[in-house]
Scaffold this motif. Sequence first.
Motif, PDB file in Angstrom:
ATOM      1  N   MET A 271       0.831  -1.204   0.000  1.00 59.25           N
ATOM      2  CA  MET A 271       0.000   0.000   0.000  1.00 59.25           C
ATOM      3  C   MET A 271       0.867   1.255   0.000  1.00 59.25           C
ATOM      4  SD  MET A 271      -3.104  -0.755  -0.212  1.00 59.25           S
ATOM      5  CE  MET A 271      -3.629   0.946  -0.029  1.00 59.25           C
ATOM      6  N   LYS A 272       1.980   1.207   0.729  1.00 59.75           N
ATOM      7  CA  LYS A 272       2.834   2.391   0.788  1.00 59.75           C
ATOM      8  C   LYS A 272       3.501   2.637  -0.566  1.00 59.75           C
ATOM      9  CE  LYS A 272       3.580   1.977   5.713  1.00 59.75           C
ATOM     10  NZ  LYS A 272       4.376   1.241   6.700  1.00 59.75           N
ATOM     11  N   LEU A 273       3.723   1.537  -1.330  1.00 59.40           N
ATOM     12  CA  LEU A 273       4.297   1.705  -2.666  1.00 59.40           C
ATOM     13  C   LEU A 273       3.315   2.435  -3.585  1.00 59.40           C
ATOM     14  CD1 LEU A 273       5.890  -1.832  -3.118  1.00 59.40           C
ATOM     15  CD2 LEU A 273       7.101   0.306  -2.728  1.00 59.40           C
ATOM     16  N   TRP A 274       2.001   2.165  -3.409  1.00 58.99           N
ATOM     17  CA  TRP A 274       0.990   2.814  -4.247  1.00 58.99           C
ATOM     18  C   TRP A 274       0.958   4.315  -3.999  1.00 58.99           C
ATOM     19  CZ3 TRP A 274      -1.411   1.134  -8.359  1.00 58.99           C
ATOM     20  CH2 TRP A 274      -1.600  -0.245  -8.543  1.00 58.99           C
TER      21      TRP A 274
ATOM     22  N   TYR B 145      -4.572   6.989  -8.580  1.00 51.52           N
ATOM     23  CA  TYR B 145      -4.695   6.250  -7.324  1.00 51.52           C
ATOM     24  C   TYR B 145      -5.596   7.037  -6.385  1.00 51.52           C
ATOM     25  CZ  TYR B 145      -3.407   4.411  -2.753  1.00 51.52           C
ATOM     26  OH  TYR B 145      -3.445   3.886  -1.496  1.00 51.52           O
ATOM     27  N   SER B 146      -6.596   6.370  -5.858  1.00 53.78           N
ATOM     28  CA  SER B 146      -7.589   7.049  -5.035  1.00 53.78           C
ATOM     29  C   SER B 146      -7.919   6.209  -3.811  1.00 53.78           C
ATOM     30  CB  SER B 146      -8.847   7.285  -5.877  1.00 53.78           C
ATOM     31  OG  SER B 146      -9.937   7.576  -5.053  1.00 53.78           O
ATOM     32  N   PRO B 147      -7.291   6.510  -2.666  1.00 56.92           N
ATOM     33  CA  PRO B 147      -7.575   5.736  -1.448  1.00 56.92           C
ATOM     34  C   PRO B 147      -8.906   6.180  -0.840  1.00 56.92           C
ATOM     35  CG  PRO B 147      -5.893   7.381  -1.011  1.00 56.92           C
ATOM     36  CD  PRO B 147      -6.264   7.533  -2.462  1.00 56.92           C
TER      37      PRO B 147
ATOM     38  N   GLY C 295      -8.480   1.418  -1.929  1.00 56.33           N
ATOM     39  CA  GLY C 295      -9.120   2.228  -2.950  1.00 56.33           C
ATOM     40  C   GLY C 295      -8.937   1.682  -4.339  1.00 56.33           C
ATOM     41  N   THR C 296      -8.850   2.594  -5.296  1.00 47.67           N
ATOM     42  CA  THR C 296      -8.750   2.185  -6.695  1.00 47.67           C
ATOM     43  C   THR C 296      -7.590   2.909  -7.366  1.00 47.67           C
ATOM     44  OG1 THR C 296     -10.209   3.979  -7.390  1.00 47.67           O
ATOM     45  CG2 THR C 296     -11.264   1.885  -6.877  1.00 47.67           C
ATOM     46  N   ALA C 297      -7.173   2.354  -8.506  1.00 46.67           N
ATOM     47  CA  ALA C 297      -6.217   3.029  -9.380  1.00 46.67           C
ATOM     48  C   ALA C 297      -6.625   2.672 -10.798  1.00 46.67           C
ATOM     49  CB  ALA C 297      -4.788   2.572  -9.103  1.00 46.67           C
ATOM     50  N   ARG C 298      -6.235   3.494 -11.757  1.00 44.28           N
ATOM     51  CA  ARG C 298      -6.605   3.173 -13.127  1.00 44.28           C
ATOM     52  C   ARG C 298      -5.586   2.180 -13.681  1.00 44.28           C
ATOM     53  NH1 ARG C 298      -7.080   6.365 -18.719  1.00 44.28           N
ATOM     54  NH2 ARG C 298      -8.120   4.625 -19.734  1.00 44.28           N
ATOM     55  N   HIS C 299      -6.049   0.966 -14.018  1.00 41.37           N
ATOM     56  CA  HIS C 299      -5.095  -0.092 -14.363  1.00 41.37           C
ATOM     57  C   HIS C 299      -4.327   0.203 -15.643  1.00 41.37           C
ATOM     58  CE1 HIS C 299      -8.986  -1.178 -16.076  1.00 41.37           C
ATOM     59  NE2 HIS C 299      -8.310  -1.711 -17.071  1.00 41.37           N
TER      60      HIS C 299
ATOM     61  N   PRO D 101     -21.005  11.696 -10.160  1.00 41.15           N
ATOM     62  CA  PRO D 101     -20.476  11.005  -8.973  1.00 41.15           C
ATOM     63  C   PRO D 101     -21.591  10.626  -7.996  1.00 41.15           C
ATOM     64  CG  PRO D 101     -19.111  12.882  -9.510  1.00 41.15           C
ATOM     65  CD  PRO D 101     -20.310  12.958 -10.416  1.00 41.15           C
ATOM     66  N   VAL D 102     -21.808   9.324  -7.833  1.00 37.84           N
ATOM     67  CA  VAL D 102     -22.860   8.849  -6.939  1.00 37.84           C
ATOM     68  C   VAL D 102     -22.333   7.854  -5.923  1.00 37.84           C
ATOM     69  CG1 VAL D 102     -24.862   9.123  -8.456  1.00 37.84           C
ATOM     70  CG2 VAL D 102     -23.441   7.072  -8.638  1.00 37.84           C
ATOM     71  N   PHE D 103     -21.105   7.350  -6.172  1.00 31.24           N
ATOM     72  CA  PHE D 103     -20.664   6.231  -5.358  1.00 31.24           C
ATOM     73  C   PHE D 103     -19.281   6.542  -4.794  1.00 31.24           C
ATOM     74  CE2 PHE D 103     -19.707   1.819  -4.375  1.00 31.24           C
ATOM     75  CZ  PHE D 103     -20.932   1.433  -3.865  1.00 31.24           C
ATOM     76  N   PRO D 104     -19.189   6.758  -3.469  1.00 28.95           N
ATOM     77  CA  PRO D 104     -17.982   7.355  -2.897  1.00 28.95           C
ATOM     78  C   PRO D 104     -16.834   6.396  -2.590  1.00 28.95           C
ATOM     79  CG  PRO D 104     -19.627   7.044  -1.199  1.00 28.95           C
ATOM     80  CD  PRO D 104     -20.253   6.570  -2.468  1.00 28.95           C
ATOM     81  N   CYS D 105     -17.088   5.094  -2.613  1.00 30.18           N
ATOM     82  CA  CYS D 105     -16.051   4.185  -2.111  1.00 30.18           C
ATOM     83  C   CYS D 105     -16.054   2.898  -2.921  1.00 30.18           C
ATOM     84  CB  CYS D 105     -16.291   3.886  -0.629  1.00 30.18           C
ATOM     85  SG  CYS D 105     -17.913   3.159  -0.335  1.00 30.18           S
ATOM     86  N   VAL D 106     -15.370   1.877  -2.416  1.00 23.99           N
ATOM     87  CA  VAL D 106     -15.415   0.542  -3.009  1.00 23.99           C
ATOM     88  C   VAL D 106     -16.213  -0.340  -2.061  1.00 23.99           C
ATOM     89  CG1 VAL D 106     -14.066  -1.457  -3.755  1.00 23.99           C
ATOM     90  CG2 VAL D 106     -13.131   0.854  -4.026  1.00 23.99           C
ATOM     91  N   VAL D 107     -17.175  -1.080  -2.591  1.00 24.24           N
ATOM     92  CA  VAL D 107     -17.913  -2.016  -1.741  1.00 24.24           C
ATOM     93  C   VAL D 107     -17.767  -3.411  -2.316  1.00 24.24           C
ATOM     94  CG1 VAL D 107     -20.178  -2.725  -0.888  1.00 24.24           C
ATOM     95  CG2 VAL D 107     -19.577  -0.308  -0.920  1.00 24.24           C
TER      96      VAL D 107
END
Lengths: 89, 321
Positions: free
Chosen positions: B1-4, B17-19, B84-88, B174-180
């Motif tokens: 995670m720290k590398l991201w 990258y979006s934590p 979170g997410t990142a664009r692959h 934007p409607v969805f704030p996180c990863v579920v």
Amino acid sequence: MLLIQCPYCGERPEIEFSYGGQAHLARPAHPADLSDDEWAAYLYLRDNPRGLHAERWRHVRGCGRFFNALRDTTTDRFAGTYETGESAP
Amino acid sequence: MKLWKDLAQELNYNVMYSPRGVMMLAHNVHDAQMLKRILHANRANGVDNEWLEPAQAKAFCPPLNIATDIRYPVLGATLQRRGGTARHDAVAWGYARAADALGVDILENCEVTDMRRDAGGAIEALETTRGLIRTRKVGVVAAGNSSVVMRMAGIRLPLESYPLQALVSEPVKPVFPCVVMSNAIHAYISQSDKGELVIGAGTDSYTSYTQRGALHVDLHTLEAICELFPCFRRLRMLRNWGGIVDVTPDRSPVIGMTPVPGLFVNCGWGTGGFKATPGSAHVFAWTMAKGEPHPIAAPFSLERFRDGRLIDEAAAAGVAH
């Protein structure tokens, strides 16, 4: 969804079946005589080929019986299905 | 995670990258117990994770349906705020450009057709569709096709390859704030910066290299999404696709040496390899450069299957397989 030819019931949709992995893996007759490498190979190593694959299926929501199939893993087309104990066509 | 965290800076490329927080839902007592066990295991190892009651989960993710009369009601959730997410695509492009700048030759559209070995069995050269490459060291990172490539060197792997499906919706504000994620009813959802809802479905039950999957697998996941987030029921899906993932018997990856001298392999990441990109690349490069396993990679050897030291840590991958 695949259409699978059960050798006992005929063509049925895939959701009636469960997949059983690579076919024709016989449990060694005397496991205690095997080396660790041979036993691990029996338990874990698989061919996982690109192309024709002999595999087990079970018609779990139908007749309940196991059978084998030959399927091309690059197209998902079945070359045929056959009863357990027979060799691949 | 720290590398991201600093990856975009290091690559000088925005990997988006979006934590934004990753929430895992519990739908029954067993889910709740397992998730709490993972939560405590995380905390004991210095990784932050917290438990949310249903109302707290809804406060963090307002579209979530916490009604008690749905088929699989939400009993609680764990939340990792740094997840979170990142664009692959951006990660791949950023790495490629940074590697190129460091002098790495990247040959595109160049298929390896065979591996040549010397009299002692060691790697000598690669045969490719664009000619011969002489080398004494080869690292195979071929994802779903690892079994196919490694067979060229005469090695069978403990792998099976399956199509894993994902799909995206039409773009919305934007409607969805996180990863579920919900392992019990098999759903992954987040929203991309373009506005599409990104939805992860499951694998087909059978091995395949077709890079598509059966529709009933997607429907299964969409049913779960529609129940958890009723506001998405009228949304249309734009496209779906299947990627081939190589899965090991213990659902942990293989990183390390092989019985063939000079040949290294990094495979078996199954459905959860993307998040490990910087970490796995780091320990794999170390292993190849020094010719011995990196301390972190050492337990993830091929020999673990022979020695019975399987790594049953599917939860660590954060995937349901």
